[in-house]
Design an enzyme around this catalytic site. Structure first.
Site, PDB file in Angstrom:
ATOM      1  N   ARG A 198       0.366 114.060 -58.358  1.00  0.00           N
ATOM      2  CA  ARG A 198       0.259 113.071 -57.273  1.00  0.00           C
ATOM      3  C   ARG A 198       1.332 112.006 -57.415  1.00  0.00           C
ATOM      4  O   ARG A 198       1.563 111.514 -58.518  1.00  0.00           O
ATOM      5  CB  ARG A 198      -1.124 112.393 -57.303  1.00  0.00           C
ATOM      6  CG  ARG A 198      -2.190 113.354 -56.875  1.00  0.00           C
ATOM      7  CD  ARG A 198      -3.548 112.708 -56.702  1.00  0.00           C
ATOM      8  NE  ARG A 198      -4.402 113.712 -56.131  1.00  0.00           N
ATOM      9  CZ  ARG A 198      -5.681 113.889 -56.441  1.00  0.00           C
ATOM     10  NH1 ARG A 198      -6.279 113.101 -57.307  1.00  0.00           N
ATOM     11  NH2 ARG A 198      -6.372 114.843 -55.876  1.00  0.00           N
ATOM     12  N   ARG A 216     -13.111 110.531 -56.529  1.00  0.00           N
ATOM     13  CA  ARG A 216     -13.833 109.344 -56.984  1.00  0.00           C
ATOM     14  C   ARG A 216     -14.815 108.848 -55.926  1.00  0.00           C
ATOM     15  O   ARG A 216     -14.438 108.475 -54.819  1.00  0.00           O
ATOM     16  CB  ARG A 216     -12.851 108.244 -57.411  1.00  0.00           C
ATOM     17  CG  ARG A 216     -11.937 107.743 -56.325  1.00  0.00           C
ATOM     18  CD  ARG A 216     -10.855 106.819 -56.880  1.00  0.00           C
ATOM     19  NE  ARG A 216      -9.866 107.581 -57.644  1.00  0.00           N
ATOM     20  CZ  ARG A 216      -8.584 107.262 -57.743  1.00  0.00           C
ATOM     21  NH1 ARG A 216      -8.109 106.178 -57.175  1.00  0.00           N
ATOM     22  NH2 ARG A 216      -7.743 108.017 -58.440  1.00  0.00           N
ATOM     23  N   ASP A 244     -11.248 111.496 -71.067  1.00  0.00           N
ATOM     24  CA  ASP A 244      -9.803 111.730 -70.974  1.00  0.00           C
ATOM     25  C   ASP A 244      -9.067 110.720 -70.089  1.00  0.00           C
ATOM     26  O   ASP A 244      -7.869 110.558 -70.206  1.00  0.00           O
ATOM     27  CB  ASP A 244      -9.528 113.153 -70.461  1.00  0.00           C
ATOM     28  CG  ASP A 244     -10.258 113.461 -69.147  1.00  0.00           C
ATOM     29  OD1 ASP A 244     -10.958 112.576 -68.632  1.00  0.00           O
ATOM     30  OD2 ASP A 244     -10.130 114.589 -68.646  1.00  0.00           O
ATOM     31  N   HIS A 245      -9.778 110.039 -69.200  1.00  0.00           N
ATOM     32  CA  HIS A 245      -9.109 109.124 -68.268  1.00  0.00           C
ATOM     33  C   HIS A 245      -8.994 107.715 -68.846  1.00  0.00           C
ATOM     34  O   HIS A 245      -7.923 107.148 -68.944  1.00  0.00           O
ATOM     35  CB  HIS A 245      -9.884 109.039 -66.946  1.00  0.00           C
ATOM     36  CG  HIS A 245      -9.662 110.195 -66.024  1.00  0.00           C
ATOM     37  ND1 HIS A 245      -9.995 111.489 -66.348  1.00  0.00           N
ATOM     38  CD2 HIS A 245      -9.152 110.252 -64.764  1.00  0.00           C
ATOM     39  CE1 HIS A 245      -9.690 112.283 -65.330  1.00  0.00           C
ATOM     40  NE2 HIS A 245      -9.174 111.560 -64.360  1.00  0.00           N
ATOM     41  N   ASP A 266     -14.116 115.719 -60.412  1.00  0.00           N
ATOM     42  CA  ASP A 266     -12.685 115.455 -60.442  1.00  0.00           C
ATOM     43  C   ASP A 266     -12.026 116.458 -59.510  1.00  0.00           C
ATOM     44  O   ASP A 266     -12.344 117.647 -59.541  1.00  0.00           O
ATOM     45  CB  ASP A 266     -12.133 115.618 -61.863  1.00  0.00           C
ATOM     46  CG  ASP A 266     -10.732 115.068 -61.930  1.00  0.00           C
ATOM     47  OD1 ASP A 266     -10.552 113.915 -62.366  1.00  0.00           O
ATOM     48  OD2 ASP A 266      -9.797 115.785 -61.498  1.00  0.00           O
ATOM     49  N   SER A 309      -8.327 112.011 -54.609  1.00  0.00           N
ATOM     50  CA  SER A 309      -9.285 112.221 -55.695  1.00  0.00           C
ATOM     51  C   SER A 309     -10.719 112.379 -55.216  1.00  0.00           C
ATOM     52  O   SER A 309     -11.041 112.180 -54.046  1.00  0.00           O
ATOM     53  CB  SER A 309      -9.191 111.054 -56.669  1.00  0.00           C
ATOM     54  OG  SER A 309     -10.162 110.091 -56.371  1.00  0.00           O
TER      55      SER A 309
HETATM   56  C1  MIC Z   1      -7.083 111.521 -60.019  1.00  0.00           C
HETATM   57  O1  MIC Z   1      -6.258 112.337 -60.412  1.00  0.00           O
HETATM   58  O2  MIC Z   1      -6.919 110.814 -59.011  1.00  0.00           O
HETATM   59  C2  MIC Z   1      -8.379 111.390 -60.796  1.00  0.00           C
HETATM   60  C3  MIC Z   1      -8.326 110.097 -61.487  1.00  0.00           C
HETATM   61  O3  MIC Z   1      -8.458 112.400 -61.768  1.00  0.00           O
HETATM   62  C4  MIC Z   1      -9.531 111.504 -59.802  1.00  0.00           C
HETATM   63  C5  MIC Z   1     -10.850 111.177 -60.343  1.00  0.00           C
HETATM   64  C6  MIC Z   1     -11.080 109.705 -60.502  1.00  0.00           C
HETATM   65  O4  MIC Z   1     -10.621 108.909 -59.701  1.00  0.00           O
HETATM   66  O5  MIC Z   1     -11.766 109.365 -61.460  1.00  0.00           O
HETATM   67  C7  MIC Z   1      -9.646 112.861 -59.125  1.00  0.00           C
HETATM   68  O6  MIC Z   1      -8.651 113.527 -58.977  1.00  0.00           O
HETATM   69  O7  MIC Z   1     -10.730 113.235 -58.668  1.00  0.00           O
HETATM   70 FE1  SF4 Z   2      -6.211 113.269 -65.156  1.00  0.00          FE
HETATM   71 FE2  SF4 Z   2      -6.473 113.358 -62.487  1.00  0.00          FE
HETATM   72 FE3  SF4 Z   2      -4.073 113.115 -63.639  1.00  0.00          FE
HETATM   73 FE4  SF4 Z   2      -5.366 115.382 -63.841  1.00  0.00          FE
HETATM   74  S1  SF4 Z   2      -4.613 114.448 -61.948  1.00  0.00           S
HETATM   75  S2  SF4 Z   2      -4.288 114.326 -65.502  1.00  0.00           S
HETATM   76  S3  SF4 Z   2      -7.481 114.703 -64.006  1.00  0.00           S
HETATM   77  S4  SF4 Z   2      -5.726 111.629 -63.715  1.00  0.00           S
END
Ligand code: MIC
Ligand code: SF4
Length: 643
Positions: free
Chosen positions: A379, A537, A64-65, A119, A535
């Site tokens: 975010r 990550r 999905d990312h 995530d 996140s």
């Molecule tokens: C995000 O919203 O920052 C992400 C991308 O979903 C991350 C995960 C990632 O960096 O792959 C998260 O929230 O954990």
């Molecule tokens: Fe995807 Fe993270 Fe954004 Fe949710 S917050 S839509 S998991 S990138």
């Protein structure tokens, strides 16, 4: 003494430790989820652990990312994950099936179960009464292999909801209010439970919006009871048998109680650049906007899309505004396609995106220079949209749609009468985009398909007796993982290639950091409060590991990032006296002369600044288990040694 909802689930899953606040507990994990940006690394780690088939009740891998395929990298990662899933017993949700948290809520989540996901928004599952926690990829890999997941036993916070939302005020406004009260670090070390009469007015998708964005509080997770509303939702998803009732005991004790009267709430916005920088929309009304993005795991449900379509119906998006909409799942997209709501969005001029994270993670739709963008996401960290000076405001779908039509911040309560949105009695169920794993007898014949961009886990080494290293970076408070390891369309395809992605590490704060760290060989990063918020990550720990960072010395940490540092074998240190932060400058020669012995003996860590000729102490709070992980050089080495 009675138990809270979370305590009941913990009690049913605890395999190590006791439910004493502040101590470490190990939990049996029933379900796991991964997404593709963290998944490739998580599955490489799972392979390294060497368990042939997952031991959970259900593990699902979502794509999905990284769905923007501007080169071979992302498609190679998708193919790798698909082959791993087939071989090792994991369900594979194909690209196009939707955002992990939205799909997991619809199709797989179960009240009373434990879920960890690589995530940070995994707590979305708390909307149906799951204990759902965001974790690093390696923690998820260990849980897939049957290992426990360790957290510090959190404090319990109750958010008591009374009254009912006024027309046009939304679940998003509730969580923005909670963020205003608690702040982005107010939830650290806590589980937030929702209760009170007001919850009976909230559908499952609305509850999930709230638990999803609980991640922005820094909380371990957030949870709602599982009640008749949960049953109705599961029934409409054709899985009433997954329902169990779950509520807190009448005499459950909470460490903190927050009261919110829903009837008093008004539409709110989180202003640049922090989710807790809250203002009422009425105060911003009339200011010009450039872009509106609707979707993300926070606000992309059927309910949200129907509300947006009803506002847009028969109107046209203001000139000067670009409106992008990404429905959260194939189920949602398919339903609004069949009932005409999608047609209303298209007719109004919306740019329809695939069901994926998209603009939320900077995968396209970056706003214009200094552009004001209203987003229903969770975010708004600086630069995350892909436009460094973009001004991102987090709002409800109602505010977003209303403002898209006028071209200025618009309070949706001025729109007149609100038409009710009915939850469907039956959702459209078609799981044809979820591929089941191969049967056990066929596992061995399945080949894992790797691409040239997929590089192994970085090299680790056991903790040395002493550390002699320079300060390679000094940063301030609230540093996010988007600062440490930026995302976006250019960098995300490198998630499975640590040597390459590390060239972008911390470049948001300091362009020279990767080169400097490499040149120094071994180094220490210094920071302020709430370091590593955001996140899950693990790349925000693996890239520094690859660049030779041995320790991170800060005033305080965010939970998941601290765990990721330990997993990577990097020492997470906090100043005993926060003022000692002023006793280190960029480039200073630092020494931890007795570090291994001090770690072994559970003592404070001596830090000597040889450049300034001063000495002070730092704390490295570890349990027996995390101490052994640090000494072994990280969780991967520890797991291999202990299996
Ligand atoms: C995000 O919203 O920052 C992400 C991308 O979903 C991350 C995960 C990632 O960096 O792959 C998260 O929230 O954990
Ligand atoms: Fe995807 Fe993270 Fe954004 Fe949710 S917050 S839509 S998991 S990138």
């Amino acid at each position: 003494m009675g138990l809270t909802i979370a305590q009941k689930i913990i009690k049913n899953h605890i395999v190590e430790g006791e439910m004493v606040v502040g101590t470490d507990i190990g939990l049996k994990i029933d379900q796991t989820l991964t997404q593709d940006a963290t998944g490739t690394m998580a599955y490489l780690e799972f392979e390294a652990i060497g368990v042939p088939r997952v031991k959970t009740e259900k593990s699902v891998a979502y794509i999905d990312h990284n769905t923007l395929q501007t080169g071979f990298e992302n498609a190679d990662d998708h193919r790798f994950i698909q082959s791993v899933c087939k071989k090792h017993g994991i369900y594979f949700s194909r690209p196009g099936n939707g955002i992990c948290h939205q799909v997991h809520l619809e199709r797989f989540g179960k009240p009373g179960k434990t879920l960890i996901g690589s995530d940070s928004h995994t707590p979305t599952g708390g909307g149906i009464g799951m204990l759902a926690i965001g974790a690093g990829g390696l923690d998820v890999a260990v849980a897939m292999g049957g290992g426990a997941y360790y957290i510090t036993m959190p404090k319990m916070v109750k958010v008591n909801l009374t009254g009912a939302l006024k027309p046009w005020v939304s679940a998003k406004d509730i969580i923005l209010k909670v963020l205003e009260v608690m702040s982005v670090k107010g939830g650290v070390g806590k589980i937030v439970e929702y209760g009170g009469e007001g919850i009976k007015t909230l559908s499952v998708p609305e509850r999930a919006t709230i638990t999803n964005m609980g991640a922005e509080l820094g909380a371990t997770t957030s949870i709602f009871p599982s009640d008749e509303i949960t049953r109705e939702f599961l029934k409409a998803q054709g899985r009433e048998e997954d329902f169990t009732e779950l509520s807190s005991d009448a005499d459950a004790e909470y460490d903190e109680v927050i009261d919110i009267n829903l009837s008093e709430l008004q539409p709110l916005a989180a202003c640049p650049h922090s989710p807790d920088n809250i203002k009422p929309i009425s105060e911003l009304a009339g200011q010009k906007i450039n872009q509106v993005c609707i979707g993300s795991c926070t606000n992309s449900s059927y309910r949200d899309m129907m509300r947006v379509a009803s506002i847009l119906k028969g109107k046209t998006v203001a000139d000067g505004v670009s409106l992008a909409i990404a429905p959260g799942s194939k189920q949602v997209l398919n339903m609004i396609a069949l009932n005409g709501a999608l047609g209303d969005m298209i007719a109004a001029g919306a740019r329809i995106l695939e069901s994926a994270c998209g603009p939320c993670i900077g995968m396209g739709q970056s706003p214009n220079s200094k552009g004001v963008s209203l987003r229903t996401f969770n975010r708004n960290f600086e630069g995350r949209s892909g436009t460094k000076d973009g001004q991102i405001y987090l709002v409800s779908p109602e505010t977003a749609a209303a403002s898209a039509l006028t071209g200025v911040f618009t309070d949706p309560t001025t729109l007149g009468e609100e038409a009710p949105i009915e939850m469907p009695e039956k959702f459209l169920i078609n799981d044809n985009m979820v591929i089941a794993p191969a049967p056990v007898e066929e596992m061995d014949s399945i080949e894992i398909l790797r691409g040239p961009n997929i590089k192994p886990y970085p090299e680790t080494s056991p903790l040395a007796d002493k550390i002699e290293a320079s300060c390679s970076l000094k940063v301030g408070d609230n540093i996010t993982t988007d600062h440490i390891m930026p995302a976006g369309a250019k960098i995300l395809p490198l998630r499975s290639n640590i040597p390459k992605i590390s060239q972008h590490c911390f470049t948001v704060c300091d362009q020279q950091f990767p080169e400097r760290a490499k040149m120094l060989g071994e180094s220490i990063v210094v920071g302020g409060e709430n370091y590593g918020q955001g996140s899950s990550r693990e790349h925000a720990a693996l890239a520094p590991l690859y660049l030779g960072v041995k320790a991170v010395l800060v005033k305080s940490f965010a939970r998941i990032h601290r765990a990721n540092l330990i997993n990577a074998g990097i020492l997470p240190l906090t100043f005993v006296n926060p003022d000692d932060y002023n006793k280190i400058n960029l480039g200073d020669q630092l020494s931890l002369p007795y570090v291994k012995q001090e770690i072994q003996e559970g003592k404070n860590i001596t830090v000597v600044n040889r450049t300034l000729d001063v000495k002070f102490e730092a704390v490295c709070e570890l349990t027996d288990r995390t101490r052994d992980i640090i000494i072994a050089g990280g969780l991967l080495d520890y797991t291999k040694e202990n299996s």
